[in-house]
Design an enzyme around this catalytic site. Sequence first.
Site, PDB file in Angstrom:
ATOM      1  N   CYS A 192       0.813  -1.221   0.000  1.00 56.76           N
ATOM      2  CA  CYS A 192       0.000   0.000   0.000  1.00 56.76           C
ATOM      3  C   CYS A 192       0.847   1.271   0.000  1.00 56.76           C
ATOM      4  O   CYS A 192       0.581   2.206  -0.763  1.00 56.76           O
ATOM      5  CB  CYS A 192      -0.952  -0.001   1.192  1.00 56.76           C
ATOM      6  N   HIS A 210      -2.886   6.310   4.714  1.00 59.08           N
ATOM      7  CA  HIS A 210      -1.451   6.440   4.982  1.00 59.08           C
ATOM      8  C   HIS A 210      -0.956   7.789   4.457  1.00 59.08           C
ATOM      9  O   HIS A 210      -1.384   8.245   3.390  1.00 59.08           O
ATOM     10  CB  HIS A 210      -0.662   5.342   4.262  1.00 59.08           C
TER      11      HIS A 210
END
Length: 331
Positions: free
Chosen positions: A126, A235
């Site tokens: 990710c 994130h």
Amino acid sequence: MKVAVVGATGLVGGEMLKVLEERNFPVTELLPVASEKSVGQLITFKGKQYPVVSMDDAIRAQPAIAIFSAGGSVSKEQAPRFAEVGTVVIDNSSAWRMDPSKKLVVPEVNAQVLTAEDKIIANPNCSTIQMVVALSKLHEAYKVERVVVSTYQSVTGTGKKAVDQLMQERAGGEVTSQAYPHRIDLNVLPHIDVFEDNGYTKEEMKMVKETKKIMGDDTIRVTATTVRIPVMGGHSEAVNVEFAKDFDLAEVRRLLESTEGVEVVDDPANNKYPMPKDAHGKDAVLVGRLRRDESQPNTLNMWVVADNLRKGAATNAVQIAEYLLKQGLIK
């Protein structure tokens, strides 16, 4: 089109089902797959309920595509079994990413490497995905030479147990879910995945190795520090990138604005910059805080944020499937 989602009852599996539905992927028959204890559990997709099936039953059904998010050991064992019956596997674990015989794909960056012969395709980590999307056009224009990245990663990247730990700590009651070796609420953990012999974590080394493979350039030097923070939604990354050529900041902005999958959020005078709460539920990679590194030439600082369950996992996998379909690489 018959589609299997392996790990359908997990956080990422649930997001994959949501993205398949939102993007109206042409699923004619859904095969939700999970562990034996979940077989028979009902999953709702496009208003219809589907029972969770076993791995063996899903393989017997010979789906056109199987999207995996069930962990590396499951992928290593089961992905080849799907591939043997002609299914194209898009795998979200780390099992196949650095296998030289497998493609590691972010569609906006390197979808063109895919062929009809690719039966197991790796979905990158990710934190790597959002960074290479932001870097792709800049690399074409100025050639990336070195990247220094520090990440600020959501607890959702660890899974439901970590979310439960955070919420239990925040509520002040008994903590029955312990995903991390330390408290995460009101804390920051510079520790994602296991530590390796060189002192870096596995997550940090994933970013180093995967960036080179996706961007097709082993000369790019990457160093990473990956950190878990007590947020949900996405994130964040502080990315310092050194180029071979000098750049104009206005041109950098134009290149980013024209990059597929990127949304520029960069108006610090009005307190506008990418934040996890604004990335949550979005497929775009948000990029802002664009500024020249004044300590050395040809170097840019930027702040990159994305929803790790979506672009960092589910959406990227579904985009790979969409590309395969559009190019006639699956039927």
